[in-house]
Design an enzyme around this catalytic site. Structure first.
Site, PDB file in Angstrom:
ATOM      1  NE  ARG A  53      -7.971  -8.072  -0.065  1.00 38.79           N
ATOM      2  CZ  ARG A  53      -7.398  -7.101  -0.895  1.00 38.79           C
ATOM      3  NH1 ARG A  53      -6.352  -6.359  -0.562  1.00 38.79           N
ATOM      4  NH2 ARG A  53      -7.930  -7.330  -2.013  1.00 38.79           N
ATOM      5  CE  LYS A  78      -4.512  -1.654   1.254  1.00 37.53           C
ATOM      6  NZ  LYS A  78      -5.399  -1.932   2.169  1.00 37.53           N
TER       7      LYS A  78
HETATM    8  C1  YH5 Z   1      -8.156  -4.087   2.938  1.00 37.35           C
HETATM    9  O1  YH5 Z   1      -7.267  -3.364   3.493  1.00 37.35           O
HETATM   10  N1  YH5 Z   1      -7.824  -3.612   0.351  1.00 37.35           N
HETATM   11  S1  YH5 Z   1      -8.014  -3.230  -2.195  1.00 37.35           S
HETATM   12  C2  YH5 Z   1      -3.267   0.267  -3.136  1.00 37.35           C
HETATM   13  C3  YH5 Z   1      -2.071  -0.467  -3.377  1.00 37.35           C
HETATM   14  C4  YH5 Z   1      -1.902  -1.764  -3.106  1.00 37.35           C
HETATM   15  C5  YH5 Z   1      -2.848  -2.441  -2.584  1.00 37.35           C
HETATM   16  C6  YH5 Z   1      -1.156   1.574  -3.830  1.00 37.35           C
HETATM   17  N2  YH5 Z   1      -9.545  -4.773  -0.398  1.00 37.35           N
HETATM   18  C7  YH5 Z   1      -8.188  -4.288   1.843  1.00 37.35           C
HETATM   19  O2  YH5 Z   1      -5.161  -4.018  -1.710  1.00 37.35           O
HETATM   20  N3  YH5 Z   1     -10.076  -5.776   1.761  1.00 37.35           N
HETATM   21  C8  YH5 Z   1      -8.522  -3.924  -0.685  1.00 37.35           C
HETATM   22  O3  YH5 Z   1      -1.113   0.276  -3.783  1.00 37.35           O
HETATM   23  C9  YH5 Z   1      -9.369  -4.937   1.111  1.00 37.35           C
HETATM   24  N4  YH5 Z   1      -8.999  -4.840   3.536  1.00 37.35           N
HETATM   25  C10 YH5 Z   1     -10.099  -5.812   3.140  1.00 37.35           C
HETATM   26  N5  YH5 Z   1     -10.727  -6.572   3.674  1.00 37.35           N
HETATM   27  C11 YH5 Z   1      -6.628  -2.354  -1.997  1.00 37.35           C
HETATM   28  C12 YH5 Z   1      -5.302  -2.727  -2.102  1.00 37.35           C
HETATM   29  C13 YH5 Z   1      -3.929  -1.723  -2.418  1.00 37.35           C
HETATM   30  C14 YH5 Z   1      -4.412  -0.494  -2.461  1.00 37.35           C
END
Ligand code: YH5
Length: 278
Positions: free
Chosen positions: A254, A220
């Site tokens: 996750r 993230k």
């Molecule tokens: C979460 O925390 N996150 S989608 C931006 C990124 C990398 C990854 C800029 N769904 C979660 O993974 N579900 C997502 O780089 C989720 N908890 C739960 N339960 C966002 C994501 C991401 C966004």
């Protein structure tokens, strides 16, 4: 002591949820069959690396991402869930906020709902109650398109805790058994860097909700804010943040990269469970 979530988590220890994005940008453009083959291959790799759950999602919630219709989301996720379910006994989670997608995904083999909007969309509470599967309720301030513009809190840990307590109550009123719920503070969803870090330091305060805590920190933006590194180079920082979260009470993580997280968590569990006399 937090009750286990029915039929989902290992008796003790931390569960790893592997991320399987089924959005057009995450796959080869070789047509539907190749996309499903590709997704199945990724799922099998994560299962081989020690994933306990595969989280299948067809909606991007990144700031600026386009909305997807129910039909688009169904077309993306259902063939993939059916295929994984046909080839493996792994627990499959559906990452969606849409009631219709929840229903079809569970019919296709999903056994957990992961909703970043915590069952606030039309019909979601009712459908989740009918389906009678575990549900992850996540905190988000604002809406995906604009949530990172000016996140504001007086006390972020308290406010996230209060929100989740409210959603647990709404779920109970809709007839969802308390032992089916999982909570998630929603790292990066309407949070500035300091908010994310306060939540990580204060994660143990969410344990008083009495439910398992799921966290998503993998790759993230908070990692970019500290290190300046691009997406593909954020593994070491991702593992570090995940371990801190586990130390502070998270029991489901996750992640994109299952093998390194499995290795790190196995080591951490060994340290806390192995006595000097062993
Ligand atoms: C979460 O925390 N996150 S989608 C931006 C990124 C990398 C990854 C800029 N769904 C979660 O993974 N579900 C997502 O780089 C989720 N908890 C739960 N339960 C966002 C994501 C991401 C966004």
């Amino acid at each position: 002591m937090t009750e286990r979530c029915e039929l989902l988590l290992p008796a003790d220890g931390v569960a790893i949820m592997g991320i399987l994005n089924v959005t057009p940008d995450s796959f080869s453009d070789g047509g539907q069959h190749l996309r499903v083959d590709d997704a199945l291959h990724q799922a099998m790799t994560m299962i081989g690396e020690g994933a306990d759950i595969i989280d299948v999602g067809g909606e991007s919630t990144r700031p600026g991402a386009k909305a997807v219709s129910v039909q688009q989301e169904l077309d993306r996720v259902i063939p993939v869930i059916e295929r994984i379910h046909g080839e493996s006994a792994i627990s499959i989670s559906i990452d969606t906020s849409k009631a219709e997608v929840m229903r079809a995904a569970v019919a296709a083999g999903a056994s957990l709902i992961n909703d970043v909007r915590a069952l606030r969309e039309d019909g979601a509470l009712q459908v989740a109650a009918e389906l009678d599967v575990p549900v992850c309720l996540m905190h988000m301030q604002g809406k995906p398109r604009t949530m990172q513009q000016a996140p504001k809190y007086r006390n972020v840990v308290q406010e996230v805790r209060d929100f989740l307590a409210g959603r647990i109550e709404a779920a109970a009123e809709a007839g969802i058994a308390g032992n089916k719920l999982i909570v998630d503070p929603g790292f990066g969803f309407g949070k500035a860097l300091g908010h994310n870090f306060a939540l990580l330091r204060g994660l143990a305060q969410l344990q008083s909700l009495g439910r398992p805590i799921l966290i998503g920190v993998s790759r993230k933006s908070m990692i970019e804010e500290v290190t300046g590194l691009p997406l593909q180079q954020r593994l070491h920082a991702s593992v570090t943040l995940a371990l801190l979260a586990v130390q502070n009470g998270a029991s489901i993580v996750r992640v994109h990269d299952v093998a390194p997280h499995r290795q790190a968590i196995r080591m951490m569990e060994a340290v806390s469970q192995t006595g000097a006399e062993d």
